[in-house]
Design a protein around this motif. Structure first.
Motif, PDB file in Angstrom:
ATOM      1  N   ILE A 181      55.106  45.758 -10.079  1.00 21.24           N
ATOM      2  CA  ILE A 181      53.619  44.835  -9.442  1.00 21.24           C
ATOM      3  C   ILE A 181      52.500  45.131 -10.147  1.00 21.24           C
ATOM      4  CG2 ILE A 181      54.510  45.576  -7.048  1.00 21.24           C
ATOM      5  CD1 ILE A 181      52.284  47.793  -7.115  1.00 21.24           C
ATOM      6  N   LYS A 182      51.868  44.060 -10.087  1.00 28.82           N
ATOM      7  CA  LYS A 182      50.728  43.848 -11.004  1.00 28.82           C
ATOM      8  C   LYS A 182      49.382  44.802 -10.342  1.00 28.82           C
ATOM      9  CE  LYS A 182      50.812  39.427 -13.267  1.00 28.82           C
ATOM     10  NZ  LYS A 182      50.105  38.070 -13.387  1.00 28.82           N
ATOM     11  N   VAL A 183      49.101  45.999 -10.969  1.00 25.72           N
ATOM     12  CA  VAL A 183      48.244  46.983 -10.289  1.00 25.72           C
ATOM     13  C   VAL A 183      46.783  46.183  -9.988  1.00 25.72           C
ATOM     14  CG1 VAL A 183      47.051  48.949 -10.680  1.00 25.72           C
ATOM     15  CG2 VAL A 183      49.590  48.766 -11.477  1.00 25.72           C
ATOM     16  N   GLY A 184      46.277  45.486 -10.933  1.00 29.86           N
ATOM     17  CA  GLY A 184      44.970  44.937 -10.730  1.00 29.86           C
ATOM     18  C   GLY A 184      44.880  44.004  -9.557  1.00 29.86           C
ATOM     19  N   ILE A 310      27.843  40.719  -4.039  1.00 31.88           N
ATOM     20  CA  ILE A 310      28.435  42.217  -3.534  1.00 31.88           C
ATOM     21  C   ILE A 310      30.059  41.891  -3.608  1.00 31.88           C
ATOM     22  CG2 ILE A 310      28.872  43.648  -1.686  1.00 31.88           C
ATOM     23  CD1 ILE A 310      26.007  42.630  -0.574  1.00 31.88           C
ATOM     24  N   ILE A 311      30.474  40.667  -3.250  1.00 36.35           N
ATOM     25  CA  ILE A 311      31.748  40.536  -3.521  1.00 36.35           C
ATOM     26  C   ILE A 311      32.295  40.636  -4.842  1.00 36.35           C
ATOM     27  CG2 ILE A 311      33.601  38.838  -3.266  1.00 36.35           C
ATOM     28  CD1 ILE A 311      32.511  38.027  -0.599  1.00 36.35           C
ATOM     29  N   ILE A 312      31.833  40.082  -5.824  1.00 35.03           N
ATOM     30  CA  ILE A 312      31.901  40.274  -7.211  1.00 35.03           C
ATOM     31  C   ILE A 312      31.907  41.447  -7.728  1.00 35.03           C
ATOM     32  CG2 ILE A 312      31.712  39.295  -9.562  1.00 35.03           C
ATOM     33  CD1 ILE A 312      30.944  36.842  -8.584  1.00 35.03           C
ATOM     34  N   GLY A 313      30.554  42.306  -7.314  1.00 37.35           N
ATOM     35  CA  GLY A 313      30.560  43.571  -7.850  1.00 37.35           C
ATOM     36  C   GLY A 313      31.508  44.465  -7.338  1.00 37.35           C
ATOM     37  N   GLY A 314      31.867  44.220  -6.120  1.00 38.19           N
ATOM     38  CA  GLY A 314      32.628  45.352  -5.324  1.00 38.19           C
ATOM     39  C   GLY A 314      34.251  45.132  -5.550  1.00 38.19           C
ATOM     40  N   THR A 315      34.634  44.147  -6.194  1.00 40.07           N
ATOM     41  CA  THR A 315      35.844  43.853  -6.124  1.00 40.07           C
ATOM     42  C   THR A 315      36.741  43.506  -7.697  1.00 40.07           C
ATOM     43  OG1 THR A 315      35.477  41.359  -6.070  1.00 40.07           O
ATOM     44  CG2 THR A 315      36.054  42.324  -4.196  1.00 40.07           C
ATOM     45  N   THR A 317      35.080  44.258 -10.497  1.00 43.86           N
ATOM     46  CA  THR A 317      34.503  45.554 -11.459  1.00 43.86           C
ATOM     47  C   THR A 317      35.337  46.759 -11.055  1.00 43.86           C
ATOM     48  OG1 THR A 317      32.960  46.109  -9.938  1.00 43.86           O
ATOM     49  CG2 THR A 317      32.164  44.780 -11.712  1.00 43.86           C
ATOM     50  N   SER A 318      35.634  46.912  -9.588  1.00 46.19           N
ATOM     51  CA  SER A 318      36.437  48.146  -9.245  1.00 46.19           C
ATOM     52  C   SER A 318      37.871  47.926  -9.470  1.00 46.19           C
ATOM     53  CB  SER A 318      36.090  48.137  -7.605  1.00 46.19           C
ATOM     54  OG  SER A 318      34.776  48.507  -7.365  1.00 46.19           O
ATOM     55  N   SER A 319      38.407  46.724  -9.299  1.00 48.86           N
ATOM     56  CA  SER A 319      40.030  46.463  -9.521  1.00 48.86           C
ATOM     57  C   SER A 319      40.188  46.852 -11.260  1.00 48.86           C
ATOM     58  CB  SER A 319      40.230  45.233  -9.210  1.00 48.86           C
ATOM     59  OG  SER A 319      39.756  44.340  -9.699  1.00 48.86           O
ATOM     60  N   THR A 320      39.150  46.284 -12.031  1.00 46.10           N
ATOM     61  CA  THR A 320      39.385  46.690 -13.417  1.00 46.10           C
ATOM     62  C   THR A 320      39.281  47.875 -13.800  1.00 46.10           C
ATOM     63  OG1 THR A 320      38.369  44.283 -13.555  1.00 46.10           O
ATOM     64  CG2 THR A 320      38.241  45.665 -15.701  1.00 46.10           C
ATOM     65  N   THR A 321      38.523  48.822 -13.273  1.00 40.62           N
ATOM     66  CA  THR A 321      38.172  50.136 -13.734  1.00 40.62           C
ATOM     67  C   THR A 321      39.638  50.809 -13.236  1.00 40.62           C
ATOM     68  OG1 THR A 321      35.769  50.015 -13.524  1.00 40.62           O
ATOM     69  CG2 THR A 321      37.011  52.385 -13.385  1.00 40.62           C
ATOM     70  N   VAL A 322      39.994  50.639 -12.050  1.00 44.76           N
ATOM     71  CA  VAL A 322      41.296  51.116 -11.479  1.00 44.76           C
ATOM     72  C   VAL A 322      42.494  50.986 -12.503  1.00 44.76           C
ATOM     73  CG1 VAL A 322      42.974  51.383  -9.841  1.00 44.76           C
ATOM     74  CG2 VAL A 322      40.426  51.505  -9.164  1.00 44.76           C
ATOM     75  N   LYS A 462      32.899  54.990  -4.485  1.00 50.21           N
ATOM     76  CA  LYS A 462      33.695  55.119  -3.656  1.00 50.21           C
ATOM     77  C   LYS A 462      34.900  54.519  -3.403  1.00 50.21           C
ATOM     78  CE  LYS A 462      31.367  56.660   0.275  1.00 50.21           C
ATOM     79  NZ  LYS A 462      31.656  58.069   0.164  1.00 50.21           N
ATOM     80  N   ILE A 463      35.081  53.083  -3.699  1.00 50.81           N
ATOM     81  CA  ILE A 463      36.050  52.306  -3.695  1.00 50.81           C
ATOM     82  C   ILE A 463      37.190  52.792  -5.019  1.00 50.81           C
ATOM     83  CG2 ILE A 463      37.065  49.903  -4.158  1.00 50.81           C
ATOM     84  CD1 ILE A 463      34.618  49.053  -2.742  1.00 50.81           C
ATOM     85  N   ILE A 464      36.569  53.060  -6.028  1.00 47.78           N
ATOM     86  CA  ILE A 464      37.567  53.264  -7.008  1.00 47.78           C
ATOM     87  C   ILE A 464      38.208  54.746  -6.895  1.00 47.78           C
ATOM     88  CG2 ILE A 464      37.506  54.043  -9.486  1.00 47.78           C
ATOM     89  CD1 ILE A 464      35.065  51.933  -9.950  1.00 47.78           C
TER      90      ILE A 464
END
Length: 516
Positions: A181-184, A310-315, A317-322, A462-464
């Motif tokens: 699976i594509k993790v991102g 909020i949507i761009i900042g919370g999705t 950036t978070s998925s990229t860091t994970v 928190k999300i990450i």
């Protein structure tokens, strides 16, 4: 004969015109340089930098990975240098002491950002938190966001929403056990549903969840890519009306897709009656708009711009860091083992990860901090722009210039960070104070610092942490044979892995119920 003479005359005239244009352009350029030189007598000089060509400056020599290119230039020109691109002057800061002066000591001067045309188009003319000019309106908008969405009360109340979406993620991955699976993509979809639930109390329609979620990612990826694409109209503002590269028109088309979603959700909320204690963030914003407070005017455009923020900042950036964190853990199996031991000790194999566990996962927190040190999603932050001409390190910084803080280089500085290029989470366990997300350590600035520090730090962290802890606790992960887990980057306004991480999950918990 007559036509031949006419043709020869036209060629001669054309040559004369071209020669005249060349000399006129050269004269204007030399004259401007001369006037600037006279005006600058007795004043601090501009920072050093690479020599450029007339009119275009250094545009033809800039390399695609801007943060790496700037880091190379810093070896020649030092901790502060300038680069000219068209009519724009860019100042690049490459050291923690100078970052401190800009983001703390002279913070008020550098509190503005200079939005590119693509950003203005994306954010309804710069009406969001990121690009809005510093001043009363920006402060009021930030206050609303922090008070209503970043408060402990709101986070506690929305815990169940986040838990539901993370458990849904586990269920979806469990159905794909044994398959790559594509993790991102998976993390993006989860982050998107978490953020939408926190914003307006609903996630994507279950029947179309994956297809709409992936389309959502394509739209946001498209916006982020366009924001990071060099635009000739930004370097030569006189060309802006022509939109020669079509960047503005493309980003407006993508924004219209998001507009339709925002407007449909807003229409529903405007006809829904809710008790005060049950109001979501969007309903609070709509009430502010209806009250028409003169001290804090709030329009529908402001609401949509903030939602987009909020949507761009919370999705993304978070998925990229994970994704970066998972890549580093797969590259470093010894560190992965330490994370597993901590999860077993704190959570155990008979339970599932809950948000209250996060504060006890100190080693995993260090993994996230080390990931952000080596792979900051905004390697140059959002460029600052001084409201008045000023002086930094003895050099003139013109009003309206763009100032990049090269945190990618600062957080890899071998003078500050021992074994700076190695992935070593232990450094944050041994010295917890160096991993301050609040911008007080100017050697570590993943979220920036000062007035324009990212206001969504609590949400992002928190999300990450919650998503990453769950992925590592619920599943074992491996990559296919002969897969090269390289760390190549794709530069943009958000810097991502060049090749998306594809990994294969396998179940590791004891009971089926833990995957439901």
């Amino acid at each position: 004969m007559m036509l031949e003479s006419w043709s020869r005359w036209m060629e001669e005239e054309h040559t004369k015109i071209m020669i005249n244009i060349f000399f006129a352009t050269a004269a204007v350029f030399v004259g401007c340089k001369w006037l600037v030189k006279i005006a600058m007598r007795g004043k601090p000089p501009l920072p050093p930098g690479p020599r450029g060509l007339p009119l275009v400056g250094n545009l033809l020599f800039v390399e695609p990975d801007l943060h790496i290119y700037f880091s190379k230039l810093s070896k020649r020109f030092g901790p502060i240098f300038k680069i000219q691109m068209g009519t724009k002057i860019y100042i690049v800061i490459n050291s923690a002491p100078l970052a401190r002066q800009i983001l703390k000591e002279d913070d008020a001067i550098f509190a503005n950002h200079d939005p590119p045309l693509a950003a203005l188009a994306e954010t309804y003319g710069g009406r969001n938190l990121v690009w809005r000019p510093y001043g009363p309106e920006w402060r009021n908008l930030r206050k609303v966001f922090v008070r209503e969405m970043m408060s402990k009360t709101f986070f506690d109340a929305s815990n169940g929403l986040r838990r539901r979406e993370v458990r849904e993620m586990v269920k979806e991955i469990y159905a794909k056990v044994g398959s790559p699976i594509k993790v991102g993509d998976q993390v993006f979809l989860t982050s998107l549903n978490v953020v939408m639930n926190m914003l307006w109390g609903a996630s994507l329609d279950t029947d179309k969840k994956i297809s709409v979620g992936l389309e959502f990612r394509q739209v946001i990826d498209g916006i982020v890519d366009l924001l990071g694409t060099p635009n000739i109209s930004d370097f030569f503002p006189i060309l802006a009306p022509l939109d020669l590269q079509g960047i503005v028109s493309k980003i407006l088309k993508l924004r219209s897709w998001l507009d339709r979603i925002f407007e449909s959700v807003i229409a529903i909320k405007q006809t829904t009656k809710t008790n005060n204690e049950d109001k979501d963030f969007l309903q609070i914003l709509l009430e502010l708009m209806e009250h028409e407070d003169e001290k804090m005017p709030f329009s529908m455009t402001d609401i949509k711009a903030l939602l987009l923020d909020i949507i761009i900042g919370g999705t993304d950036t978070s998925s990229t860091t994970v994704e970066w964190a998972m890549t580093e853990l797969l590259r470093n199996p010894d560190i992965m083992k330490k994370v597993r031991k901590e999860l077993e000790r704190t959570v155990g194999n008979q339970k599932i990860v809950e948000e209250f566990h996060i504060n006890e996962l100190h080693y995993l927190q260090s993994v996230v901090k080390e990931t952000m040190r080596l792979h900051p999603v905004l390697p140059l932050l959002v460029p600052h722009s001084p409201s008045v001409s000023t002086t930094i390190a003895g050099y003139a910084i013109p009003r309206g210039s763009n100032v990049f803080i090269n945190i990618w280089l600062i957080m890899r500085d071998c003078k500050t960070w021992k074994n700076s290029l190695d992935f070593q989470p232990e450094r944050f366990l041994e010295h917890p104070e160096i991993g301050d997300f609040r911008g007080n350590n100017f050697n570590y600035l993943p979220f920036g610092s000062g007035r324009r520090i990212c206001p969504g730090i609590n949400l992002g962290e928190k999300i990450i942490m919650y998503v990453l802890a769950t992925l590592l606790h619920s599943f074992d992960w491996k990559v296919e044979e002969d897969t090269n887990l390289d760390l190549s980057e794709r530069y943009g306004i958000i810097t991502k892995k060049k090749d998306p991480l594809v990994a294969i999950p396998s179940a590791r918990l004891s009971t089926f119920e833990q995957y439901c």
